[in-house]
Design a protein around this motif. Structure first.
Motif, PDB file in Angstrom:
ATOM      1  N   GLY A 154       0.817  -1.209   0.000  1.00 15.16           N
ATOM      2  CA  GLY A 154       0.000   0.000   0.000  1.00 15.16           C
ATOM      3  C   GLY A 154       0.850   1.257   0.000  1.00 15.16           C
ATOM      4  O   GLY A 154       0.552   2.230  -0.708  1.00 15.16           O
ATOM      5  N   LEU A 155       1.921   1.265   0.796  1.00 16.95           N
ATOM      6  CA  LEU A 155       2.825   2.415   0.816  1.00 16.95           C
ATOM      7  C   LEU A 155       3.537   2.591  -0.520  1.00 16.95           C
ATOM      8  O   LEU A 155       3.715   3.718  -1.000  1.00 16.95           O
ATOM      9  CB  LEU A 155       3.850   2.253   1.939  1.00 16.95           C
ATOM     10  CG  LEU A 155       3.341   2.404   3.375  1.00 16.95           C
ATOM     11  CD1 LEU A 155       4.454   2.106   4.366  1.00 16.95           C
ATOM     12  CD2 LEU A 155       2.798   3.810   3.607  1.00 16.95           C
ATOM     13  N   LEU A 156       3.946   1.482  -1.121  1.00 16.77           N
ATOM     14  CA  LEU A 156       4.614   1.564  -2.416  1.00 16.77           C
ATOM     15  C   LEU A 156       3.664   2.122  -3.469  1.00 16.77           C
ATOM     16  O   LEU A 156       4.061   2.969  -4.298  1.00 16.77           O
ATOM     17  CB  LEU A 156       5.113   0.181  -2.827  1.00 16.77           C
ATOM     18  CG  LEU A 156       5.959   0.113  -4.109  1.00 16.77           C
ATOM     19  CD1 LEU A 156       7.230   0.934  -3.960  1.00 16.77           C
ATOM     20  CD2 LEU A 156       6.298  -1.344  -4.439  1.00 16.77           C
ATOM     21  N   TYR A 157       2.421   1.668  -3.452  1.00 18.49           N
ATOM     22  CA  TYR A 157       1.399   2.200  -4.369  1.00 18.49           C
ATOM     23  C   TYR A 157       1.194   3.695  -4.140  1.00 18.49           C
ATOM     24  O   TYR A 157       1.167   4.496  -5.094  1.00 18.49           O
ATOM     25  CB  TYR A 157       0.095   1.434  -4.148  1.00 18.49           C
ATOM     26  CG  TYR A 157      -1.099   1.969  -4.911  1.00 18.49           C
ATOM     27  CD1 TYR A 157      -1.408   1.471  -6.168  1.00 18.49           C
ATOM     28  CD2 TYR A 157      -1.915   2.958  -4.361  1.00 18.49           C
ATOM     29  CE1 TYR A 157      -2.504   1.945  -6.867  1.00 18.49           C
ATOM     30  CE2 TYR A 157      -3.001   3.445  -5.056  1.00 18.49           C
ATOM     31  CZ  TYR A 157      -3.294   2.943  -6.307  1.00 18.49           C
ATOM     32  OH  TYR A 157      -4.371   3.433  -6.999  1.00 18.49           O
ATOM     33  N   LEU A 158       1.056   4.095  -2.875  1.00 19.84           N
ATOM     34  CA  LEU A 158       0.807   5.491  -2.529  1.00 19.84           C
ATOM     35  C   LEU A 158       1.924   6.399  -3.026  1.00 19.84           C
ATOM     36  O   LEU A 158       1.682   7.373  -3.758  1.00 19.84           O
ATOM     37  CB  LEU A 158       0.645   5.620  -1.006  1.00 19.84           C
ATOM     38  CG  LEU A 158       0.635   7.035  -0.415  1.00 19.84           C
ATOM     39  CD1 LEU A 158      -0.607   7.790  -0.860  1.00 19.84           C
ATOM     40  CD2 LEU A 158       0.719   6.982   1.101  1.00 19.84           C
ATOM     41  N   PHE A 159       3.161   6.098  -2.646  1.00 21.29           N
ATOM     42  CA  PHE A 159       4.277   6.989  -2.985  1.00 21.29           C
ATOM     43  C   PHE A 159       4.623   6.948  -4.468  1.00 21.29           C
ATOM     44  O   PHE A 159       5.139   7.933  -5.006  1.00 21.29           O
ATOM     45  CB  PHE A 159       5.494   6.656  -2.127  1.00 21.29           C
ATOM     46  CG  PHE A 159       5.363   7.098  -0.701  1.00 21.29           C
ATOM     47  CD1 PHE A 159       5.248   8.442  -0.392  1.00 21.29           C
ATOM     48  CD2 PHE A 159       5.327   6.175   0.326  1.00 21.29           C
ATOM     49  CE1 PHE A 159       5.123   8.866   0.915  1.00 21.29           C
ATOM     50  CE2 PHE A 159       5.192   6.591   1.637  1.00 21.29           C
ATOM     51  CZ  PHE A 159       5.084   7.938   1.939  1.00 21.29           C
ATOM     52  N   THR A 160       4.335   5.842  -5.148  1.00 23.06           N
ATOM     53  CA  THR A 160       4.576   5.794  -6.588  1.00 23.06           C
ATOM     54  C   THR A 160       3.675   6.784  -7.321  1.00 23.06           C
ATOM     55  O   THR A 160       4.129   7.575  -8.164  1.00 23.06           O
ATOM     56  CB  THR A 160       4.353   4.376  -7.124  1.00 23.06           C
ATOM     57  OG1 THR A 160       5.279   3.483  -6.503  1.00 23.06           O
ATOM     58  CG2 THR A 160       4.550   4.332  -8.627  1.00 23.06           C
ATOM     59  N   PHE A 161       2.392   6.779  -6.976  1.00 18.22           N
ATOM     60  CA  PHE A 161       1.461   7.694  -7.648  1.00 18.22           C
ATOM     61  C   PHE A 161       1.674   9.138  -7.201  1.00 18.22           C
ATOM     62  O   PHE A 161       1.503  10.064  -7.993  1.00 18.22           O
ATOM     63  CB  PHE A 161       0.016   7.259  -7.405  1.00 18.22           C
ATOM     64  CG  PHE A 161      -0.453   6.206  -8.363  1.00 18.22           C
ATOM     65  CD1 PHE A 161      -0.862   6.546  -9.646  1.00 18.22           C
ATOM     66  CD2 PHE A 161      -0.481   4.874  -7.999  1.00 18.22           C
ATOM     67  CE1 PHE A 161      -1.292   5.583 -10.540  1.00 18.22           C
ATOM     68  CE2 PHE A 161      -0.898   3.901  -8.886  1.00 18.22           C
ATOM     69  CZ  PHE A 161      -1.307   4.257 -10.166  1.00 18.22           C
ATOM     70  N   LEU A 162       2.042   9.348  -5.939  1.00 15.47           N
ATOM     71  CA  LEU A 162       2.350  10.709  -5.503  1.00 15.47           C
ATOM     72  C   LEU A 162       3.578  11.249  -6.237  1.00 15.47           C
ATOM     73  O   LEU A 162       3.625  12.432  -6.606  1.00 15.47           O
ATOM     74  CB  LEU A 162       2.576  10.742  -3.991  1.00 15.47           C
ATOM     75  CG  LEU A 162       1.355  10.547  -3.090  1.00 15.47           C
ATOM     76  CD1 LEU A 162       1.738  10.713  -1.630  1.00 15.47           C
ATOM     77  CD2 LEU A 162       0.236  11.503  -3.450  1.00 15.47           C
ATOM     78  N   THR A 163       4.572  10.392  -6.451  1.00 14.71           N
ATOM     79  CA  THR A 163       5.758  10.813  -7.203  1.00 14.71           C
ATOM     80  C   THR A 163       5.385  11.221  -8.620  1.00 14.71           C
ATOM     81  O   THR A 163       5.827  12.273  -9.123  1.00 14.71           O
ATOM     82  CB  THR A 163       6.793   9.665  -7.238  1.00 14.71           C
ATOM     83  OG1 THR A 163       7.178   9.337  -5.904  1.00 14.71           O
ATOM     84  CG2 THR A 163       8.016  10.062  -8.031  1.00 14.71           C
ATOM     85  N   LEU A 164       4.557  10.402  -9.284  1.00 17.90           N
ATOM     86  CA  LEU A 164       4.114  10.744 -10.640  1.00 17.90           C
ATOM     87  C   LEU A 164       3.298  12.029 -10.648  1.00 17.90           C
ATOM     88  O   LEU A 164       3.451  12.878 -11.547  1.00 17.90           O
ATOM     89  CB  LEU A 164       3.293   9.593 -11.222  1.00 17.90           C
ATOM     90  CG  LEU A 164       4.035   8.283 -11.489  1.00 17.90           C
ATOM     91  CD1 LEU A 164       3.063   7.199 -11.918  1.00 17.90           C
ATOM     92  CD2 LEU A 164       5.104   8.493 -12.556  1.00 17.90           C
ATOM     93  N   GLY A 165       2.417  12.185  -9.637  1.00 16.05           N
ATOM     94  CA  GLY A 165       1.589  13.383  -9.568  1.00 16.05           C
ATOM     95  C   GLY A 165       2.407  14.650  -9.393  1.00 16.05           C
ATOM     96  O   GLY A 165       2.212  15.649 -10.109  1.00 16.05           O
ATOM     97  N   PHE A 166       3.347  14.648  -8.459  1.00 19.68           N
ATOM     98  CA  PHE A 166       4.162  15.844  -8.226  1.00 19.68           C
ATOM     99  C   PHE A 166       5.156  16.080  -9.365  1.00 19.68           C
ATOM    100  O   PHE A 166       5.545  17.220  -9.623  1.00 19.68           O
ATOM    101  CB  PHE A 166       4.889  15.733  -6.888  1.00 19.68           C
ATOM    102  CG  PHE A 166       3.996  15.948  -5.704  1.00 19.68           C
ATOM    103  CD1 PHE A 166       3.298  17.144  -5.542  1.00 19.68           C
ATOM    104  CD2 PHE A 166       3.824  14.952  -4.745  1.00 19.68           C
ATOM    105  CE1 PHE A 166       2.473  17.342  -4.461  1.00 19.68           C
ATOM    106  CE2 PHE A 166       2.995  15.146  -3.665  1.00 19.68           C
ATOM    107  CZ  PHE A 166       2.308  16.344  -3.514  1.00 19.68           C
ATOM    108  N   PHE A 167       5.552  15.012 -10.067  1.00 21.09           N
ATOM    109  CA  PHE A 167       6.405  15.204 -11.240  1.00 21.09           C
ATOM    110  C   PHE A 167       5.647  15.950 -12.333  1.00 21.09           C
ATOM    111  O   PHE A 167       6.182  16.883 -12.952  1.00 21.09           O
ATOM    112  CB  PHE A 167       6.889  13.850 -11.751  1.00 21.09           C
ATOM    113  CG  PHE A 167       7.693  13.932 -13.019  1.00 21.09           C
ATOM    114  CD1 PHE A 167       8.980  14.450 -13.001  1.00 21.09           C
ATOM    115  CD2 PHE A 167       7.155  13.511 -14.225  1.00 21.09           C
ATOM    116  CE1 PHE A 167       9.727  14.537 -14.172  1.00 21.09           C
ATOM    117  CE2 PHE A 167       7.889  13.594 -15.390  1.00 21.09           C
ATOM    118  CZ  PHE A 167       9.181  14.105 -15.371  1.00 21.09           C
ATOM    119  N   CYS A 168       4.401  15.543 -12.565  1.00 25.24           N
ATOM    120  CA  CYS A 168       3.582  16.249 -13.556  1.00 25.24           C
ATOM    121  C   CYS A 168       3.312  17.692 -13.118  1.00 25.24           C
ATOM    122  O   CYS A 168       3.300  18.614 -13.945  1.00 25.24           O
ATOM    123  CB  CYS A 168       2.269  15.510 -13.773  1.00 25.24           C
ATOM    124  SG  CYS A 168       2.452  13.908 -14.596  1.00 25.24           S
ATOM    125  N   ALA A 169       3.082  17.906 -11.804  1.00 24.53           N
ATOM    126  CA  ALA A 169       2.868  19.267 -11.305  1.00 24.53           C
ATOM    127  C   ALA A 169       4.125  20.112 -11.492  1.00 24.53           C
ATOM    128  O   ALA A 169       4.043  21.316 -11.794  1.00 24.53           O
ATOM    129  CB  ALA A 169       2.467  19.215  -9.833  1.00 24.53           C
TER     130      ALA A 169
END
Length: 297
Positions: A54-69
């Protein structure tokens, strides 16, 4: 020198009216698409569960989200603050994702321990971190029993550990009489473990012999109780799985225990295993249960 006549000059100062630009239409440029994609990733990220995956899923998508931002903020010269914040959060989340991936890789077990986790502990929601502490308590050692060798001998072997069978089959006998088998991922000595307090000592009242080559994992009593003292959650998990194992063995015995007349003994009543034969016969009237489908008068 006379001061200037402002009234004659007819100068008027009109107050400045600040006009803010209105959004007349939605922007259809590339940075708008990246902005929306960033928030889609953030939305998906916050739907992650618990545990390592769950943590790996969370931080993976947060990384992609902030990269796009970060990409979106870089394309607009007026969003320096947004770029710096997005880039900082991108760095933090990517670091967390790598850290969780490293921990997940480090919490890996041999095949037999992984099977033990899947069969006995995973269904109870035990995390890999807690299971790692359980494995460390037994030093990650797996023991072997050759065919026809005994794990415990009645009245001789001390009760000093708690063990789970990983492969093979164990025959349980008392006074030479067959009781039941122990199959993989069942405890070898759960009744003996539960019958003693931490400060008490005892010996096996049954004999456990290997029907074929067996492998098992064992936890020493003292080390396991020290683990329980540090982690109450693990103590509760062991109490649950041990007592569930005992209940399964009792019901298995209850379906096989018959006297010479064909009546079934109920092993939830006082035990008959250690009673002399003459006393056992006297208790027939109290221990007899009607066979299924048979009615009492």
């Amino acid at each position: 020198m006379e001061p200037p006549d402002f009234e004659a000059m007819n100068f008027t100062v009109e107050p400045q009216v600040t006009v803010y630009p209105l959004c007349e239409e939605w922007r259809d440029s590339s940075e708008g698409s990246v902005f929306h994609l960033a928030h889609i990733f953030l939305f998906l990220g916050f739907m992650g569960g618990s545990g390592f995956y769950g943590l790996l899923y969370l931080f993976t998508f947060l990384t992609l989200g902030f990269f796009c931002a970060t990409l979106w903020a870089w394309s607009d010269l007026c969003t320096t603050d947004a770029f710096l914040w997005s880039f900082a959060l991108f760095g933090v989340c990517s670091g967390q994702a790598l850290h969780v991936a490293y921990r997940l890789r480090s919490v890996s077990f041999e095949k037999e321990f992984q099977e033990l986790y899947n069969c006995l502990f995973k269904r109870l929601g035990v995390s890999l971190t807690h299971f790692g502490k359980i494995v460390s308590c037994c030093d990650a050692e797996i023991h072997d029993i050759e065919e026809d060798h005994c794990f415990a001998i009645e009245g001789k072997t001390p009760i000093d550990k708690l063990s789970v069978l990983l492969s093979g089959r164990i025959r349980v006998t008392v006074n030479g009489e067959f009781l039941h088998y122990i199959y993989p991922f069942q405890f070898l000595d759960s009744p003996e473990w539960d019958s003693l307090r931490p400060s008490e000592e005892g010996v096996f009242q049954v004999t456990l012999r290997a029907d074929n080559p067996c492998r098992y994992v064992a936890w020493r009593r003292k080390k396991l109780y020290l683990l329980f003292a540090k982690h109450r959650y693990i103590a509760k998990i062991f109490a649950l799985v041990v007592r569930n194992d005992i209940a399964e063995k009792l019901y298995s015995l209850n379906n096989k225990a018959f006297d010479s007349s064909g009546h079934r003994y109920d092993l939830r009543l006082p035990s008959y295993c250690h009673m002399p034969g003459t006393e056992l016969e006297k208790t027939d009237a109290f221990l007899q249960l009607p066979v299924q489908g048979e009615r009492t008068a």
